[in-house]
Design an enzyme around this catalytic site. Structure first.
Site, PDB file in Angstrom:
ATOM      1  CE1 TYR A   1      -2.687  -3.364   0.343  1.00 22.08           C
ATOM      2  CE2 TYR A   1      -4.332  -1.626   0.265  1.00 22.08           C
ATOM      3  CZ  TYR A   1      -3.973  -2.963   0.130  1.00 22.08           C
ATOM      4  OH  TYR A   1      -4.915  -3.877  -0.242  1.00 22.08           O
TER       5      TYR A   1
ATOM      6  CE  LYS B   1       2.767 -16.606  -6.312  1.00 24.94           C
ATOM      7  NZ  LYS B   1       2.184 -17.856  -6.825  1.00 24.94           N
TER       8      LYS B   1
ATOM      9  CG  ASP C   1      -0.899 -19.155  -6.374  1.00 22.29           C
ATOM     10  OD1 ASP C   1      -0.565 -19.418  -5.200  1.00 22.29           O
ATOM     11  OD2 ASP C   1      -0.188 -19.443  -7.350  1.00 22.29           O
TER      12      ASP C   1
ATOM     13  CG  ASP D   1      -7.988  -5.019   0.656  1.00 24.49           C
ATOM     14  OD1 ASP D   1      -9.149  -5.123   1.095  1.00 24.49           O
ATOM     15  OD2 ASP D   1      -7.581  -4.008   0.061  1.00 24.49           O
TER      16      ASP D   1
ATOM     17  CG  ASP E   1     -13.523  -7.514  -0.604  1.00 20.02           C
ATOM     18  OD1 ASP E   1     -13.431  -7.244   0.610  1.00 20.02           O
ATOM     19  OD2 ASP E   1     -13.782  -6.660  -1.474  1.00 20.02           O
TER      20      ASP E   1
END
Ligand code: NAD
Length: 358
Positions: free
Chosen positions: A131, A184, A217, A241, A245
């Site tokens: 961010y 990751k 993933d 984030d 969702d």
């Protein structure tokens, strides 16, 4: 206790009003020591004060016991130098709200889109990662050396990774005792490697809690296939984030997705979704996400101040929402029901009144 309430933009004022009605209902029913200090922010404040986050509002948040923040239309804000401060990010940074706690669970009678029922919590690091507005001491984490080349800097630190890991293991100890770290590290070996090093160190301090790891993933696919296997998921900012969702939608819908942002001293309730400008002012918004976020905040305040009435109020709100959502006739439009924001809020208040909580 003083709760600062920031209505925000888009559907923010509508769902904040609904949330205040519910908070006022439980305040009266349980004689809670709560007062609500409503302050304009966002585009409304930009028009009158020249900034989306006026300094006195930030100060009021700093001295409050807790904050309820409505969604903000950050995509419509002007540059920061012209008053467009991302209120959500600014409060997370200024108040060091490092843990974003985002639960997703399926509910009896309510359709869900994942293949299995689920009850998990995503614990997302909130203060660094990809961010651009929170990973530099000065300047932005996005750079443009030439008109045809753009770069993003991603910050991962050991202290931030360790403290978010601690939050996850503390939460898991009170739940089903299972933490999954999502990462990751196969392509971002240095940054993700550091994150995992810190999470593993905290895991070793908690042998009573099962610990495993999953690549981000495959996690996206596994949430659809078998979300039931997860309890507490800890991950870095952007992965958290996105996955939260996805999890919220799989569990029933983004309009139901609660969250709180907490640090050592401050707590802030905030819906997972955005300001939904496409349905603004139409009485179509589902207020449940912010209402359940406020319930999480009451529970956090209750634990912090050893006040069982606040925790009881949180449970009353949760069970009243579950009851209201059980019947198709008392659901909001986004869930295929017939009720607008106002009618649903009235139904929820009736459910609260019907509960033997005194
Ligand atoms: P969004 O979450 O606002 O909307 C996505 C879709 O979900 C829309 O179709 C919307 O109508 C629907 N939706 C969202 N919340 C709903 C609710 N409570 N009830 C019924 N339907 C709901 O995402 P977006 O459209 O990508 O973003 C809109 C604005 O919100 C942008 O300015 C964005 O920057 C901002 N945003 C703010 C936050 C925040 O305040 N924390 C988070 C995400 C996006």
């Amino acid at each position: 206790m003083r709760i600062v309430v920031l209505p925000g933009d888009g559907i923010g004022p509508e769902i904040t009003d609904a949330t205040l009605q519910v908070l006022e209902r439980v305040r009266q029913a349980l004689s809670l020591d709560l007062s609500f200090d409503v302050r304009p922010i966002g585009l409304a404040a930009l028009r009158t004060e020249g900034t989306t986050l006026p300094p006195p509002v930030l100060e009021a948040c700093r001295t409050a016991d807790a904050i309820v923040l409505g969604p903000v239309s950050t995509a419509e804000y002007p540059p920061r130098d012209d008053g467009g401060v991302n209120v959500s990010a600014e409060l997370r940074i200024q108040l060091d709200l490092f843990a974003n706690i985002r639960p997703s669970r399926t509910r009896a009678g309510l359709p869900h889109w994942g293949r299995t029922p689920m009850d998990l919590v995503i614990v997302r690091e909130n203060t660094e990662g990809f961010y651009a507005d929170r990973n530099m001491h000065r300047g932005s984490g996005e750079l443009m050396p030439t008109p045809d080349l753009a770069l993003s800097v991603r910050k991962i630190s050991a202290p931030a990774s360790a403290r978010i890991a601690r939050s996850a293991f503390e939460l898991a100890a009170a739940r089903r005792r299972h933490v999954t770290a999502v990462h990751k590290s196969n392509v971002l070996g240095v940054t993700e490697g550091l994150f995992l090093r810190e999470v593993r160190a905290v895991a070793r301090e908690h042998p009573e809690i099962a610990y495993d790891e999953q690549l981000v993933d495959s996690m996206a696919a596994l949430l659809v296939r078998d979300a039931a296997r997860y309890d507490v998921v800890v991950t870095t900012n952007m992965f958290g984030d996105i996955l939260s969702d996805e999890a919220a939608e799989l569990a029933g819908g983004l309009g139901l997705a609660a969250s709180i942002n907490v640090g050592e001293r401050h707590g802030m309730a905030q819906a997972q979704h955005g300001s939904a400008p496409d349905i603004q002012g139409q009485n179509k918004a589902n207020p449940v996400s912010l209402i359940l976020s406020a319930a999480m905040l009451l529970d956090w305040l209750g634990r912090r101040h050893r006040d069982s009435a606040l925790a009881a109020a949180a449970r009353v709100i949760e069970s009243s929402v579950d009851a209201a959502l059980q019947q198709p006739a008392t659901r909001t439009f986004d869930l295929g029901g017939p009720l607008g924001t106002d009618a649903f809020t009235a139904e929820l208040c009736r459910e609260i009144d019907a509960r033997p909580i005194r």
